[in-house]
Design an enzyme around this catalytic site. Structure first.
Site, PDB file in Angstrom:
ATOM      1  N   GLU A 160      -4.810   2.192  -3.919  1.00  0.00           N
ATOM      2  CA  GLU A 160      -3.354   2.315  -3.977  1.00  0.00           C
ATOM      3  C   GLU A 160      -2.662   1.053  -3.516  1.00  0.00           C
ATOM      4  OE1 GLU A 160      -4.763   4.334  -0.125  1.00  0.00           O
ATOM      5  OE2 GLU A 160      -5.467   4.048  -2.169  1.00  0.00           O
ATOM      6  N   ASP A 216       0.855  -1.180   0.000  1.00  0.00           N
ATOM      7  CA  ASP A 216       0.000   0.000   0.000  1.00  0.00           C
ATOM      8  C   ASP A 216       0.897   1.238   0.000  1.00  0.00           C
ATOM      9  OD1 ASP A 216      -2.907   1.109   0.579  1.00  0.00           O
ATOM     10  OD2 ASP A 216      -1.526   2.215   1.895  1.00  0.00           O
TER      11      ASP A 216
END
Length: 607
Positions: A515, A472
């Site tokens: 993301e 992430d």
């Protein structure tokens, strides 16, 4: 099969044609032998042309015109269109070999009016009237005009010829038995000719219904119209229609059926030679000629005099075959092989027409064969050649259609192949769109779940290690908030490129959502996956993102345990990622109990 049938027709037709030609000359009345001999009377006449028409049999018998009767020099008398009244004198006893026998005098041609005066030795006479105007007086239904002489005392015969028709007097003297034999022989050979032409017509009519080609139907029209024309030329209409139609139609039957014949042969020629496509100017000329044929056909019924329609039939009879012959020659010069046989058949017709014209213009001696047997033989030969030409034409069309069909099949195959390739490409694009993240152009979550499921099955079956990494981007929301989504998209693309260039060839990477990125590491232990994740962490930390930003990533690492479900492995790696974020970000955490790990400066390293 069609070629074999046509060749059979050719052989049969040639035999019949030769037979007709031989029969035509061998069975003509002037070639019989013995008591059955038929004597041409042309050279035995004395001829008197009366321009005033005032002469009567009484004045002639009185000797008033004896010095105006001149000996004939021709076997077959032809005077053409004339306003004169023609008188013929025949001294019967100088011709008849058996004075006490009965005789028939036969005239084979159409005349409006024939008056025969049979003069006895005592000066008395009887009158017999024949011609189209007096068909009811004919002793028997027959194609020729007949005069029966039964009185042995008859020694002179005078014929008075007049009317609207061209005056032709082809006459013969028959014994009674000889006349019967000649009639039977003529009908026999005529039956063969008309039977052959009719069978050829029926054969081509059958082909038309089988193949559905208009050429065959037009050819049938041409044969039928020619048979009508030949029957009119042979005066068969007098025999079979004399009691049923008016005399003026019988007088004009030849130009009437010829205009019909001319129209049909042009119709067939245009279709066979495809003049509309290949010879547009000639096609226009032929269309004009066919239109004139229809016009003059109608005028035959309208005009009071027959001379004009006869003249137009004569002119069209020369011009139309010449134009069709030229059209055949031009078509052949363009490479149409079928036109060769057509040209040969039309050449025979032209030769026959030329002979008739030369005969009618007195260049050649007038002979009935030019109008009966020769046209019949020429027609049979032409019909055979045209049948062969039709067969060749159909074979050419068949080959052309096969070639066109092959080209069409090839085009269809190419089209199908192109469409198949395009479809495959489209399917590939659809698959790529459905399995690839649009922004980063790496596999999307759907595809990564499929990859993970397959790799877990392989690891389960072969007892091989399998690890996964979930990454992430730290504080990614701040990028979108401060710089906008365009800059955020650039950061995501850059991270995707770093992952693709950093992971091993055997690893699979994709966007997991937002993301987050997932890396599947087959045949990789937890410790090895930890090292791969840390390498990625360092690469991201060292990269300069848009607007000179520095970004980091948090990583969770988990390994596959036998019996795991996909969701269990994902939960463990997600928990490891959560710990990495909780422990300060920019680090790697593993999805195992902490007792099995040892801390390091960049995460919790598995023992």
């Amino acid at each position: 099969m069609m070629n074999q049938n046509v060749i059979l027709n050719l052989k049969l037709g040639l035999i019949i044609t030769i037979a007709i030609m031989l029969a035509g000359f061998s069975s003509s009345p002037n070639d019989q032998n013995g008591s059955q001999q038929a004597i041409p009377l042309g050279q035995h006449y004395e001829v008197f042309k009366d321009p005033t028409g005032s002469a009567t049999i009484t004045s002639i018998l009185s000797g008033k015109y004896d010095d105006q009767f001149l000996p004939s020099e021709s076997k077959y008398l032809f005077f053409g269109y004339t306003n004169d009244t023609i008188w013929l004198k025949l001294e019967l006893q100088k011709v008849a070999s058996e004075p006490n026998s009965a005789y028939w005098i036969e005239n084979i041609d159409k005349l409006s009016q024939i008056e025969a005066y049979l003069v006895n030795k005592d000066g008395s006479y009887t009158i017999e009237k024949r011609g189209v105007d007096y068909l009811a007086n004919q002793p028997i239904p027959y194609r020729s005009f007949l005069f029966h002489i039964t009185d042995p005392s008859t020694h002179l015969v005078y014929f008075k010829l007049s009317g609207n028709l061209p005056i032709t007097f082809m006459s013969y003297l028959h014994t009674e038995q000889g006349f019967i034999q000649n009639s039977m022989q003529y009908k026999f050979w005529s039956g063969i000719f008309y039977g052959f032409m009719a069978s050829l017509m029926l054969y081509n009519l059958f082909l038309f219904f089988s193949i559905k080609e208009k050429m065959y139907l037009y050819y049938v029209f041409y044969i039928v119209s020619f048979l009508f024309y030949q029957a009119a030329m042979n005066t068969m209409d007098l025999e079979y229609l004399g009691k049923w139609v008016p005399a003026w139609i019988l007088e004009r039957s030849i130009p009437l059926v010829y205009h019909l014949l001319n129209f049909c042969m042009i119709l067939f020629g245009k279709e066979f030679l495809t003049t509309k496509q290949n010879l547009p100017r000639m096609n226009t000329m032929l269309s004009i000629l066919s239109g004139l044929s229809i016009l003059f056909f109608v005028l035959v019924f309208v005009l009071p005099e027959s001379y004009f329609v006869d003249l137009m039939a004569f002119v069209l009879g020369i011009v139309s075959p010449i134009c069709l012959w030229i059209a055949g020659l031009l078509t052949m010069s363009k490479g149409n092989k079928a036109a060769r046989l057509y040209l040969a058949g039309w050449s025979i017709l032209l030769i026959c027409i030329t002979a008739q014209v030369l005969c009618l213009t007195a260049v050649l001696p007038f002979h009935p064969s030019f109008f009966e047997m020769i046209p019949a033989a020429a027609a049979a030969m032409e019909a055979i050649l045209l049948s062969l030409a039709l067969a060749d034409k159909i074979n050419s069309l068949k080959r052309q259609r096969e070639e066109e069909q092959n080209l069409l099949n090839q085009r269809l195959e190419r089209l199908v192949s192109e469409r198949t390739k395009n479809l495959e490409k489209a399917n590939a694009r659809l698959i790529k769109l459905s399995t690839t993240d649009f922004l980063t152009q790496i596999p999307n979550r759907y595809q990564m779940e499929n990859y993970l499921r397959v790799k877990m099955q392989i690891a389960e079956q072969h007892a091989t290690p399998l690890s996964v990494i979930l990454m992430d981007i730290d504080d990614f929301k701040l990028v979108n908030d401060h710089y906008g989504h365009d800059v955020g998209d650039q950061v995501l693309k850059s991270v995707a490129k770093i992952i693709k260039h950093t992971i091993r060839d055997t690893d699979l990477a994709g966007r997991w959502g937002g993301e987050e990125f997932l890396i599947i590491c087959p045949n990789t232990s937890l410790h090895e996956a930890f090292i791969v994740a840390n390498t990625l962490r360092e690469a991201i930390e060292a990269h300069s993102f848009p607007l000179d930003q520095k970004k980091t990533g948090s990583f969770g690492v988990a390994t596959f345990h036998k019996g795991d479900q996909t969701s269990q492995l994902v939960i463990r790696v997600d928990q490891a990622l959560y710990r990495a974020k909780e422990n300060g970000r920019n680090r790697v955490e593993c999805g195992v109990p902490l007792a099995e790990c040892r801390p390091c400066n960049w995460g919790t390293l598995p023992v």
